[in-house]
Motif scaffolding. Structure first.
Motif, PDB file in Angstrom:
ATOM      1  N   THR A 146       0.837  -1.212   0.000  1.00 49.83           N
ATOM      2  CA  THR A 146       0.000   0.000   0.000  1.00 49.83           C
ATOM      3  C   THR A 146       0.861   1.246   0.000  1.00 49.83           C
ATOM      4  N   TYR A 147       1.961   1.205   0.726  1.00 50.58           N
ATOM      5  CA  TYR A 147       2.834   2.373   0.829  1.00 50.58           C
ATOM      6  C   TYR A 147       3.342   2.808  -0.543  1.00 50.58           C
ATOM      7  N   ARG A 148       3.575   1.866  -1.426  1.00 50.64           N
ATOM      8  CA  ARG A 148       4.049   2.217  -2.774  1.00 50.64           C
ATOM      9  C   ARG A 148       3.026   3.066  -3.525  1.00 50.64           C
ATOM     10  N   HIS A 149       1.782   3.043  -3.075  1.00 45.21           N
ATOM     11  CA  HIS A 149       0.709   3.810  -3.728  1.00 45.21           C
ATOM     12  C   HIS A 149       0.260   4.987  -2.857  1.00 45.21           C
ATOM     13  N   LYS A 150       1.135   5.430  -1.970  1.00 45.29           N
ATOM     14  CA  LYS A 150       0.751   6.420  -0.963  1.00 45.29           C
ATOM     15  C   LYS A 150       0.305   7.753  -1.532  1.00 45.29           C
ATOM     16  N   THR A 151       0.734   8.078  -2.748  1.00 42.58           N
ATOM     17  CA  THR A 151       0.350   9.371  -3.327  1.00 42.58           C
ATOM     18  C   THR A 151      -0.929   9.287  -4.150  1.00 42.58           C
ATOM     19  N   GLU A 152      -1.496   8.112  -4.268  1.00 42.19           N
ATOM     20  CA  GLU A 152      -2.711   7.966  -5.072  1.00 42.19           C
ATOM     21  C   GLU A 152      -3.920   8.479  -4.300  1.00 42.19           C
ATOM     22  N   PRO A 153      -4.905   9.037  -5.015  1.00 36.62           N
ATOM     23  CA  PRO A 153      -6.054   9.670  -4.355  1.00 36.62           C
ATOM     24  C   PRO A 153      -6.783   8.770  -3.367  1.00 36.62           C
TER      25      PRO A 153
END
Length: 293
Positions: free
Chosen positions: A124-131
């Motif tokens: 999940t952290y790898r997608h931390k900037t996703e809305p």
């Protein structure tokens, strides 16, 4: 936000000291240390430089809570917690990976300064900037001014670009450790035409950072600017990893110069710098500045 900010008093410009070392003399190279680590005990130099304009923006937008990201040993997490404590912001630290008890010294410090810690698994952290991820976080913690991991954005780059202007000696190369790319992106943008920046990467397999530095410079200044390069050869196994060889270098440097280097960042940078000097990568007569932060 200047050198003194509501309870935060900064030692700016940070001191510049020359290293006296026969290993440097042997190769005809001079090295000065830019002691950004002495700017503030809890919010050291490049952390403050990256936070400075971000916090000004948060204040202008009337945010009272900061939310940011980092690993379990993140100096940015520590610095954000400290800045929030002194400047009256609530802080939330989103930590990569699972929670471990007891907390390590970095996270225990952040919590002692009032930071709320929460954790994201690595996927999940790898997608931390996703809305969707950001919406879930702000839904849980309320409206926040979101700071990127490491303070790496256009505002952070502009803060770091102020550093070269504080250096009162002429130099050819300025070196720094880098994890997010923001510090080297900013420093390079602040250089004179004959100077170049060299960033020592503390992450393993971080080839993407060359692209990230260019992105950060565009975010801060609209274009790639300055002469810079990254060295990927001195990560010692990866972020927050160390070896007996690195530990020996740290102990020897402390014995010779009375400075105990941070092993996550600055020790790797200075080890790499000494190795490059020993291998003849710098011309005799070169003047080098190494940033400790």
């Amino acid at each position: 936000m200047g050198a003194a900010v509501r309870g935060l008093s900064f030692g700016l410009p940070s001191p510049l000291t020359e290293l006296r070392d026969e290993r440097l003399d042997r190769h005809g190279v001079r090295v000065h240390l830019k002691r950004d680590d002495l700017v503030h005990a809890e919010v050291p130099g490049n952390k403050w430089r990256k936070l400075k304009y971000n916090l000004a923006e948060a204040s202008e937008r009337r945010h009272t809570r900061l939310l940011t990201f980092g690993g379990a040993f993140s100096n940015h997490i520590r610095a954000t917690a400290a800045a929030g404590h002194y400047l009256g912001f609530e802080t939330v630290g989103v930590i990569r990976g699972e929670e471990h008890s007891p907390l390590n010294a970095s996270l225990a410090y952040a919590r002692s300064r009032g930071m709320t810690l929460t954790y994201l698994d690595r996927a999940t952290y790898r997608h931390k900037t996703e809305p969707a991820v950001l919406a879930a976080l702000t839904g849980e913690f309320g409206p926040c001014h979101v700071l990127p991991e490491g303070g790496g954005n256009g505002a952070g780059v502009r803060g770091c670009a102020e550093l070269p202007g504080e250096i009162g000696v002429d130099f050819d190369v300025i070196c720094c450790a880098t994890g997010s790319g923001c510090t080297v992106a900013g420093i390079a943008a602040g250089l004179a035409g004959h100077q170049r920046a060299l960033g020592f990467v503390v992450l393993k397999g971080a080839g993407y950072l060359d692209t990230e530095v260019r992105r950060l410079q565009r975010a801060g200044f609209g274009e790639r600017t300055g002469d810079w390069a990254l060295d990927h050869d001195f990560h010692f196994g990866g972020y927050a990893k160390r070896t007996p060889e690195l530990d020996r270098f740290i102990a020897d440097f402390a014995f010779r110069h009375g400075i105990t280097l941070d092993w996550v960042y600055e020790a790797k940078m200075l080890y790499g710098l000494y190795a490059r000097i020993a291998s003849g990568r710098f011309e005799r007569g070169s003047a080098i500045v190494a940033v400790l932060s």
